[in-house]
Design an enzyme around this catalytic site. Structure first.
Site, PDB file in Angstrom:
ATOM      1  N   SER A  69       0.921  -1.089  -0.189  1.00 57.12           N
ATOM      2  CA  SER A  69       0.080   0.073  -0.053  1.00 57.12           C
ATOM      3  C   SER A  69       0.801   1.362   0.007  1.00 57.12           C
ATOM      4  CB  SER A  69      -1.118   0.147   0.863  1.00 57.12           C
ATOM      5  OG  SER A  69      -2.036   0.789   1.078  1.00 57.12           O
ATOM      6  N   ASP A 192      -5.899  -3.841  -2.336  1.00 56.72           N
ATOM      7  CA  ASP A 192      -4.684  -3.218  -1.174  1.00 56.72           C
ATOM      8  C   ASP A 192      -4.405  -4.656  -0.458  1.00 56.72           C
ATOM      9  OD1 ASP A 192      -3.494  -2.650   1.680  1.00 56.72           O
ATOM     10  OD2 ASP A 192      -4.238  -0.585   0.770  1.00 56.72           O
TER      11      ASP A 192
END
Length: 306
Positions: A69, A192
């Site tokens: 991320s 993510d």
């Protein structure tokens, strides 16, 4: 004693004539391969910049960079050859619309729920921002070995991008569900990487690292009232991430934990404070870090390890 001395001189002379060097065991071995595992945490990811700056100041230069991320964003820039100061300068001049092609946070949630969209932020802006600043190089052409961690939305499995379009990999790794639209790569949807590896220590280890420095910028669950749905959502993610991180920590040799409580997670207003917290966190563990690295290199030297 004289005979022994003559014998030694003859041996050294013969070695010189044949061009062969006598080298102590392990003396020509390279130092340990260091990996930096950068965790997720939205705008708190600026703390990673402070960590990088502090490590560079001590002459510690990781060979492998793995990011999840926000960690993949900073990690890609670092792996491209930019140093900590350059990344900080780049971040200070960054406008929100350069990386977020969508609505504000709360409006984003409302729009997504009402319209049943897959996400209100496309992610194309982030992809373009990364590729522009790394001069459109694929992952395998970056200065340092780099990988971005994402989650396969169909089966929940971890995906580690080690080659291909860098911006696309970072975009996939950073696509927080509900906010960002999933990224489709080769027919598969990715979101993510924090869902499977908030701090990708195990990935760094699997890529050949001898020593893993993990940077955990995730929020810790707070003993406070959850007054709204947003508080509940944030607390839920914190608990979830903490559980996974306990497992990931076993793959790290040392963990850097910048103080991120109170830092904004959804905007860049706390940029300088986040960078400072990253630097302070490294200073706190520096004696232990140096001691562990020195011990590892000494062990490799004695054992003659490659």
């Amino acid at each position: 004693m004289k005979k022994i001395s003559i014998a030694i001189l003859l041996l050294l002379g013969a070695t010189a004539c044949t061009g062969t060097k006598v080298t102590p065991l392990g003396a020509d071995r390279p130092p340990a391969k260091i990996a930096l595992a950068l965790g997720g945490g939205a705008a708190r990811g600026f703390a990673h910049i402070g960590v990088i700056k502090a490590l560079e100041a001590q002459g510690i230069s990781p060979d492998i960079i793995v990011g999840t991320s926000a960690g993949s964003v900073v990690g890609a820039l670092y792996a491209s050859g930019l140093n900590g100061f350059q990344i900080q300068e780049l971040s200070m001049n960054m406008e929100e619309d350069q990386v977020l092609d969508g609505s504000g946070l709360y409006r984003c949630i409302a729009e997504t729920m009402i319209s049943n969209k897959r996400g209100c932020i496309k992610g194309q802006a982030l992809q373009d921002y990364i590729n522009k600043n790394i001069k459109d190089r694929p992952i395998e052409k970056l200065n340092k070995t780099f990988a971005a961690v994402a989650t396969n939305l169909s089966n929940g499995e971890m995906m580690v991008f080690k080659s291909g379009n860098t911006g696309v990999a970072v975009r996939a790794s950073s696509s927080v569900p509900v906010f960002f639209q999933p990224v489709t790569i080769n027919g598969q949807d990715y979101v993510d990487g924090g869902l499977v590896a908030p701090v990708p220590s195990s990935v760094a280890r699997s890529m050949g690292a001898d020593f893993v420095i993990a940077v955990d910028i995730s929020d810790r669950p707070q003993d406070s009232k959850t007054a709204s749905i947003y508080d509940i959502l944030g607390q839920t993610f914190s608990i979830f991430g903490q559980t996974i991180n306990h497992h990931e920590q076993n793959s790290a040799d040392i963990i850097v934990r910048p103080v991120t409580y109170g830092l904004p997670s959804a905007d860049v207003s706390g940029l300088n404070k986040a960078v400072l917290e990253g630097e302070k966190a490294v200073a706190k563990i520096l004696p232990e870090l140096k001691a562990k690295l020195a011990k590892l290199n000494e062990q490799r030297h004695v054992a003659g390890m490659p």
